[in-house]
Design a protein around this motif. Structure first.
Motif, PDB file in Angstrom:
ATOM      1  N   ALA A 201       0.891  -1.315   0.102  1.00 48.55           N
ATOM      2  CA  ALA A 201       0.080  -0.233   0.152  1.00 48.55           C
ATOM      3  C   ALA A 201       0.830   1.198  -0.160  1.00 48.55           C
ATOM      4  O   ALA A 201       0.663   2.313  -0.717  1.00 48.55           O
ATOM      5  N   TYR A 202       1.788   1.419   0.844  1.00 49.09           N
ATOM      6  CA  TYR A 202       2.776   2.559   0.929  1.00 49.09           C
ATOM      7  C   TYR A 202       3.462   2.554  -0.333  1.00 49.09           C
ATOM      8  O   TYR A 202       3.740   3.523  -0.895  1.00 49.09           O
ATOM      9  N   ALA A 204       2.754   1.856  -3.506  1.00 46.59           N
ATOM     10  CA  ALA A 204       1.891   1.924  -4.389  1.00 46.59           C
ATOM     11  C   ALA A 204       1.580   3.654  -4.538  1.00 46.59           C
ATOM     12  O   ALA A 204       1.230   4.053  -5.307  1.00 46.59           O
ATOM     13  N   ASP A 205       1.508   3.951  -3.160  1.00 48.51           N
ATOM     14  CA  ASP A 205       1.123   5.437  -2.881  1.00 48.51           C
ATOM     15  C   ASP A 205       2.353   6.468  -3.211  1.00 48.51           C
ATOM     16  O   ASP A 205       1.919   7.418  -3.876  1.00 48.51           O
ATOM     17  N   ARG A 206       3.468   5.844  -2.940  1.00 50.87           N
ATOM     18  CA  ARG A 206       4.455   6.774  -3.298  1.00 50.87           C
ATOM     19  C   ARG A 206       5.118   6.531  -4.600  1.00 50.87           C
ATOM     20  O   ARG A 206       5.739   7.544  -5.022  1.00 50.87           O
ATOM     21  N   TRP A 207       5.296   5.408  -5.193  1.00 48.03           N
ATOM     22  CA  TRP A 207       5.865   5.393  -6.497  1.00 48.03           C
ATOM     23  C   TRP A 207       5.054   4.790  -7.482  1.00 48.03           C
ATOM     24  O   TRP A 207       4.332   3.704  -7.200  1.00 48.03           O
ATOM     25  N   ASP A 208       4.981   5.122  -8.636  1.00 49.80           N
ATOM     26  CA  ASP A 208       4.272   4.811  -9.825  1.00 49.80           C
ATOM     27  C   ASP A 208       5.004   3.895 -10.567  1.00 49.80           C
ATOM     28  O   ASP A 208       5.514   4.238 -11.704  1.00 49.80           O
ATOM     29  N   HIS A 284       1.277  -3.126 -10.847  1.00 50.02           N
ATOM     30  CA  HIS A 284       0.812  -2.034 -10.336  1.00 50.02           C
ATOM     31  C   HIS A 284      -0.623  -1.785  -9.879  1.00 50.02           C
ATOM     32  O   HIS A 284      -0.984  -1.639  -8.839  1.00 50.02           O
ATOM     33  N   ARG A 288      -2.141  -1.243  -6.194  1.00 53.10           N
ATOM     34  CA  ARG A 288      -3.407  -0.271  -6.133  1.00 53.10           C
ATOM     35  C   ARG A 288      -4.288  -1.078  -5.356  1.00 53.10           C
ATOM     36  O   ARG A 288      -5.264  -0.180  -4.601  1.00 53.10           O
ATOM     37  N   SER A 291      -3.691  -1.161  -1.726  1.00 49.70           N
ATOM     38  CA  SER A 291      -3.748  -0.003  -1.280  1.00 49.70           C
ATOM     39  C   SER A 291      -5.043   0.611  -1.080  1.00 49.70           C
ATOM     40  O   SER A 291      -5.372   1.039   0.133  1.00 49.70           O
ATOM     41  N   ILE A 292      -5.912   0.484  -1.812  1.00 45.53           N
ATOM     42  CA  ILE A 292      -7.369   1.028  -1.672  1.00 45.53           C
ATOM     43  C   ILE A 292      -8.175   0.134  -0.763  1.00 45.53           C
ATOM     44  O   ILE A 292      -9.073   0.691   0.102  1.00 45.53           O
ATOM     45  N   ARG A 294      -6.878  -1.871   1.827  1.00 46.30           N
ATOM     46  CA  ARG A 294      -6.045  -2.381   3.009  1.00 46.30           C
ATOM     47  C   ARG A 294      -6.751  -2.522   4.315  1.00 46.30           C
ATOM     48  O   ARG A 294      -6.544  -3.375   5.048  1.00 46.30           O
TER      49      ARG A 294
END
Length: 338
Positions: A201-202, A204-208, A284, A288, A291-292, A294
């Motif tokens: 999650a972290y 995916a939120d920080r790096w594309d 990816h 994501r 992440s969404i 979690r």
């Protein structure tokens, strides 16, 4: 004479009134005519607007307009991206930065973010990883810029937050700047699944990035083999890659791989298909998804089983890649013990 003068004035007054009435009538006709002409013009404009916008449908929205503009801009780089993608497959790494029509360069997208699961007392293992393949300082930055590989140690906090072990990790990170520290995770075996979930999650939120990999801190990662293997799956948006199995679920509490929720896996007590071992990779789109969702994704006793469970029911391609079976080391293998 007086009567004659009065008759003249009366006649003149009547004529003036008649003229005034006629003028008012003509003015009314003129105003009415102009109003009718304007109404007909509006009707014509409305019909033309309906015809242009789609037979009475509402005009295009601002959001749709922005999307159209974005699509037009993306078309400008499509040819260059296709050429660079072909080169990436040949080299096994991310493509070079595509140039826009004005000569400027777009930002390079990372190929993979590797989260290396580590523990509070494992500094010697981390140092061995840094020396063997990850690098530090300028070499770590070079790995990111030239290979598109971002590597970070992933760690939680001590059960006694703020103690000497936490301070030691903070001090180490201040020197190396190569940690992802998850403050909401207690560094304990029972929180391993939560740790992996929050890493995905972290990251995916920080790096594309194109891919996200889970690894452990006692393996050697062959960056060249990893790059060439992942490049073969760039066009698969929902790939789950690793050494796959569907093993037995153990219900005995004293067993090393005991699963407290063994009863959820049916009478035959067999796991669903999942990647196991020291390293596995997701794309990816799947990162994501984690992440969404979690907060509602369930975790089992083992992180590899938990990761596999998150994708059950999704349209995911399970790629059984022997190169991720770290025990079977070869020149083409992606990982091996150190």
């Amino acid at each position: 004479m007086a009567r004659k003068g009065s008759s003249i004035r009366l006649s003149s007054s009547r004529i003036s009134s008649l003229l005034l009435s006629m003028f008012a009538t003509f003015a009314s006709f003129y105003v009415a005519g102009r109003l009718w002409q304007e109404s007909q013009t509006r009707v014509h404009l409305i019909k033309e607007l309906d015809r242009v916008t789609g037979q009475g449908k509402s005009a295009i929205s601002v959001d749709d307009t922005l999307k159209i503009i974005a699509c037009r801009e993306q078309k400008k780089t499509l040819a260059a991206l296709e050429m660079e993608l072909s080169a990436a497959r040949q080299e096994g790494f991310v493509s070079k930065s595509p140039k826009l029509t004005d000569g400027t360069e777009t930002k390079k997208r990372p190929l993979v973010v590797i989260g290396i699961m580590t523990s509070l007392g494992n500094k010697k293992k981390r140092d061995a990883v840094r020396q063997a393949w990850m690098g530090t300082g300028a070499s770590l930055k070079k790995l990111e810029s030239e290979k598109g590989v971002i590597a970070r140690f992933v760690i939680g906090r001590s059960a006694n937050k703020g103690d000497s072990m936490d301070k030691s990790i903070d001090a180490e990170n201040s020197q190396t700047d190569d940690f992802i520290i998850l403050d909401t995770v207690v560094e304990a075996p029972e929180e391993a699944s939560k740790k992996v979930k929050l890493f995905f999650a972290y990251a995916a939120d920080r790096w594309d990035a194109q891919f996200y990999a889970k690894a452990i801190d006692n393996i050697y990662v062959n960056i060249d083999a990893l790059g060439s293997t992942l490049a073969a799956h760039l066009e698969n948006p929902r790939a789950y890659i690793g050494c796959m199995k569907s093993g037995e679920v153990f219900s005995e509490p004293n067993h090393k791989w005991y699963e407290p929720e063994w009863w959820k896996f049916g009478d035959k007590k067999a796991y669903f298909r999942h990647a196991y071992g020291e390293m596995y990779v997701i794309t990816h789109a799947l990162a994501r998804f984690v992440s969404i969702n979690r907060d509602i994704l369930h975790s089992y006793a083992h992180d590899d089983v938990s990761t596999g469970s998150w994708f059950v029911g999704l349209d995911v391609k399970h790629v059984d890649e022997g190169k991720f079976c770290c025990s079977a080391w070869s020149s083409e293998a992606i990982c091996a013990g150190v």
